[in-house]
Scaffold this active site. Structure first.
Site, PDB file in Angstrom:
ATOM      1  N   LYS A 231       0.806  -1.004   0.143  1.00  7.84           N
ATOM      2  CA  LYS A 231      -0.051   0.182  -0.020  1.00  7.84           C
ATOM      3  C   LYS A 231       0.900   1.335  -0.097  1.00  7.84           C
ATOM      4  O   LYS A 231       1.636   1.418   1.021  1.00  7.84           O
ATOM      5  CB  LYS A 231      -1.018  -0.081   1.126  1.00  7.84           C
ATOM      6  CG  LYS A 231      -2.171   1.141   1.134  1.00  7.84           C
ATOM      7  CD  LYS A 231      -1.641   2.338   1.974  1.00  7.84           C
ATOM      8  CE  LYS A 231      -2.761   3.334   1.725  1.00  7.84           C
ATOM      9  NZ  LYS A 231      -2.100   4.676   2.242  1.00  7.84           N
TER      10      LYS A 231
ATOM     11  N   GLY B  18       6.272   4.628   9.068  1.00  7.54           N
ATOM     12  CA  GLY B  18       5.356   5.800   9.371  1.00  7.54           C
ATOM     13  C   GLY B  18       5.517   6.338  10.726  1.00  7.54           C
ATOM     14  O   GLY B  18       6.379   6.199  11.664  1.00  7.54           O
ATOM     15  N   SER B  19       4.561   7.135  10.973  1.00  4.91           N
ATOM     16  CA  SER B  19       4.526   7.742  12.366  1.00  4.91           C
ATOM     17  C   SER B  19       4.333   6.685  13.503  1.00  4.91           C
ATOM     18  O   SER B  19       3.472   5.761  13.426  1.00  4.91           O
ATOM     19  CB  SER B  19       3.335   8.851  12.478  1.00  4.91           C
ATOM     20  OG  SER B  19       2.062   8.308  12.648  1.00  4.91           O
ATOM     21  N   THR B  20       4.807   7.279  14.811  1.00  8.13           N
ATOM     22  CA  THR B  20       4.516   6.348  16.147  1.00  8.13           C
ATOM     23  C   THR B  20       2.982   6.243  16.047  1.00  8.13           C
ATOM     24  O   THR B  20       2.627   5.045  16.702  1.00  8.13           O
ATOM     25  CB  THR B  20       5.319   6.949  17.064  1.00  8.13           C
ATOM     26  OG1 THR B  20       6.659   6.805  16.844  1.00  8.13           O
ATOM     27  CG2 THR B  20       5.024   6.065  18.408  1.00  8.13           C
TER      28      THR B  20
ATOM     29  N   GLY C 229       1.571   3.518  14.171  1.00  7.61           N
ATOM     30  CA  GLY C 229       2.055   2.566  14.212  1.00  7.61           C
ATOM     31  C   GLY C 229       1.176   1.778  15.330  1.00  7.61           C
ATOM     32  O   GLY C 229       1.237   0.475  15.444  1.00  7.61           O
TER      33      GLY C 229
ATOM     34  N   GLU D 173       8.481   0.572  11.728  1.00  9.19           N
ATOM     35  CA  GLU D 173       9.515   1.409  11.984  1.00  9.19           C
ATOM     36  C   GLU D 173       8.888   2.759  11.947  1.00  9.19           C
ATOM     37  O   GLU D 173       8.362   3.168  11.010  1.00  9.19           O
ATOM     38  CB  GLU D 173      10.449   1.286  10.621  1.00  9.19           C
ATOM     39  CG  GLU D 173      12.059   1.929  10.806  1.00  9.19           C
ATOM     40  CD  GLU D 173      11.784   3.395  10.200  1.00  9.19           C
ATOM     41  OE1 GLU D 173      11.593   4.528  10.952  1.00  9.19           O
ATOM     42  OE2 GLU D 173      12.160   3.367   8.898  1.00  9.19           O
TER      43      GLU D 173
ATOM     44  N   CYS E  81      13.000   9.957   9.356  1.00  7.55           N
ATOM     45  CA  CYS E  81      12.675   9.584  10.456  1.00  7.55           C
ATOM     46  C   CYS E  81      14.143   9.457  11.630  1.00  7.55           C
ATOM     47  O   CYS E  81      14.109   9.500  12.667  1.00  7.55           O
ATOM     48  CB  CYS E  81      11.926   8.126  10.756  1.00  7.55           C
ATOM     49  SG  CYS E  81      12.967   6.912   9.853  1.00  7.55           S
TER      50      CYS E  81
ATOM     51  N   GLU F 296       8.860  15.144  17.329  1.00  2.66           N
ATOM     52  CA  GLU F 296       9.368  15.100  15.975  1.00  2.66           C
ATOM     53  C   GLU F 296       8.653  15.935  15.076  1.00  2.66           C
ATOM     54  O   GLU F 296       7.323  15.829  14.815  1.00  2.66           O
ATOM     55  CB  GLU F 296       9.070  13.482  15.559  1.00  2.66           C
ATOM     56  CG  GLU F 296       9.724  13.250  14.251  1.00  2.66           C
ATOM     57  CD  GLU F 296       9.237  11.762  13.681  1.00  2.66           C
ATOM     58  OE1 GLU F 296      10.243  11.103  13.093  1.00  2.66           O
ATOM     59  OE2 GLU F 296       8.396  11.356  13.989  1.00  2.66           O
TER      60      GLU F 296
END
Length: 540
Positions: A233, A286-288, A291, A308, A342, A442
């Protein structure tokens, strides 16, 4: 999401140098006022003809890539891809629904069981991957052009760093495909015990917008090496380069359904993929925050997951450091890829004795190298942020930094080019306190916070004072200190006297809220296979 800085690539793989030189010379004389022309729009087909400012033309796929064919979404919904340099639409691609995810997963499941893929030896799988690497190399200029147009990163960077990384990753894992062995375990003469490594099945993979081609390779490489099938995706902001890659996957000879590539929104296509009962694994970059949501959704079927996620990586400059070297790599570590990395070393911790000297050298390095402008121009180092949303997010944090009382040492403002584009001036904050949001959050842009420390112990404590643990860097001439501090820092990766010079042969990943598992290197294979133990009773 890592940066592969220019110094490494420009000093290796000499064949890229003449290619870059001749390409840029021809392109600088063919720039046009508009970034593309719709010379032919095939409404009932799956491609559109595009021309970029560098004069390169190509047929851009628009559909969902399922079973080696580009198809419309089930309800024919689309999403627009925007050029961040001009803020104009490039084209619209079909966006998957949950029904389309069902179709793609079914194709991947069928391919996983089909002898055309299942019965291939590792050597044969590897040959397909090496063929794909060769095709990527042959289409390097087109892929770099699309990446520049759709993402905003400089064409030079895409051509000399990103595309070679894709080639290297596919070749590396292609070479590993017949070397990912099990083992025989000695348990005595009465039993023969051995292990085999088997593919997981259907892998759902979700990639971000900051490194579309690189991240596709990082995900596809180990999955295909181990014999899995994939539904990949794409980020809805930057789908175009990987859709073009899909054409090369078919040309390389991969059987239908082995690789399926989906455009779509995360809340619809991404969620459907993560929760699908016929998907055996999810790999996400991607972002935490996203995630965490993926972990929750994947838990209902106990999927194997690799994540990650975010980072706020520290870079420590000790009093004995080579300050010119530290300034050079500090610039690479935060300003490369428009700061959209990142692992960006966005917190710089400097010993108080050299704080002023370092900050002046760092500022000078940024002013020397970080040229903003049209990403197709050879002189450009920094292009626009990838979307208006990201542009506004970075500017909001710059305003927060000002309100919190940090000093704007450089930049601190939008920097449109010819009145357009999501450009932001490289921004440096000094006199930063560890409690400030610009130090802790971040930001994901060309914005860095510089704080001071007095002792090694304080530096380590400040470095570890974060919910993230992706990367870190440190600069010192004392190798004993370097190794000692590297072991004390809570991060998945530590660079000594450099920053963010990742390598496809070396594991990549974080600790704490920066992710689960590893990508790249031999370690990147482990998340894509099961180890099966087989016991043979020799007395039977």
């Amino acid at each position: 999401m890592a940066v592969f800085p220019s110094p490494r690539w420009l000093s290796a793989g000499g064949s890229w140098k003449p290619l870059l030189s001749s390409t840029l010379k021809s392109h600088t004389t063919t720039l046009k006022p508009r970034y593309f022309s719709l010379s032919t729009y095939l409404r009932n087909k799956m491609e559109v003809e595009l021309t970029a400012p560098n004069g390169r033309k190509w047929s851009q796929p628009l559909g969902l890539f399922i079973n080696n064919e580009f198809v419309k979404s089930s309800n024919e919904q689309k999403l627009a891809s925007i050029n961040p340099t001009t803020e104009e639409e490039i084209c619209s691609v079909y966006a998957a629904t949950s029904d389309d995810i069902d179709t793609a997963v079914a194709a991947a499941r069928k391919a996983f069981k089909d002898p055309s893929w299942k019965s291939l030896s590792g050597t044969e799988r590897g040959a397909l991957m090496v063929k794909l690497a060769d095709l990527v190399s042959q289409h390097a200029e087109t892929l770099a052009t699309i990446e520049c147009l759709d993402n905003g990163k400089p064409y030079t960077t895409a051509l000399t760093e990103n595309v070679p990384d894709v080639v290297n990753v596919f070749r590396y894992y292609g070479g590993y495909a017949d070397k990912n062995f099990g083992q025989v375990i000695d348990v005595g003469p009465a039993k023969f015990a051995y292990t085999v490594k088997e593919p997981l099945g259907v892998c759902g993979q979700i990639i971000p917008w900051n490194y579309p081609l690189d991240m596709a390779a990082w995900k596809l490489g180990p999955a295909l090496c181990c014999g899995n099938t994939v539904v990949l995706k794409l980020a809805e902001q930057t789908p175009l380069s990987v859709l073009y890659l899909a054409k090369l996957i078919k040309e390389a000879g991969f059987p239908p359904g082995v690789v399926n590539i989906i455009n779509g929104y995360g809340r619809e296509a991404g969620a459907a993929l993560v929760q699908h009962p016929q998907v055996d694994k999810i790999a996400f970059t991607g972002s935490t925050a996203t995630g965490k949501e993926i972990m929750k959704m994947a838990s209902t079927t106990m999927k194997n997951i690799t994540l990650e996620t975010g980072g706020k990586s520290p870079l420590i400059v000790f009093e004995d450091a080579d300050l010119d070297l530290a300034a050079t790599w500090s610039h690479i570590g935060i300003m490369s890829n428009q700061g959209q990395i990142c692992t960006a070393t966005s917190r710089i911790l400097v010993h108080e004795k050299i704080y002023d000297e370092f900050t002046e050298k760092f500022k000078a390095k940024i002013q020397e190298i970080s040229v903003l402008g049209d990403p197709f121009e050879e002189s450009t180092f920094q292009g626009p942020q990838v979307t208006k949303q990201q542009y506004e997010r970075v500017l909001s944090y710059i305003n927060i930094g000002k309100e919190e009382g940090a000093t704007v040492f450089l930049g601190g403002e939008a920097a449109p080019q010819k009145g357009k584009g999501f450009f932001i001036a490289p921004t440096v904050f000094t006199n930063v306190k560890p409690t400030m949001k610009i130090y802790r959050d971040e930001i994901f842009g060309p914005c860095v916070a510089i704080a001071s420390f007095k002792t090694e112990e304080e530096a380590v404590e400040m470095a570890n004072d974060s919910t993230y643990g992706l990367g870190a860097a440190l600069f010192t001439r004392d190798l004993n200190r370097a190794h000692r501090v590297a072991r004390e820092i809570e991060a998945g990766m530590v660079w000594i006297n450099s920053s963010n010079d990742s390598d496809f042969r070396v594991p990549f990943g974080g600790v704490k809220q920066s992710g689960i598992g590893r990508e790249l290197g031999e370690a990147g294979l482990a998340p894509y296979s099961n180890v099966k133990a087989i016991h043979v009773n020799m007395a039977a």
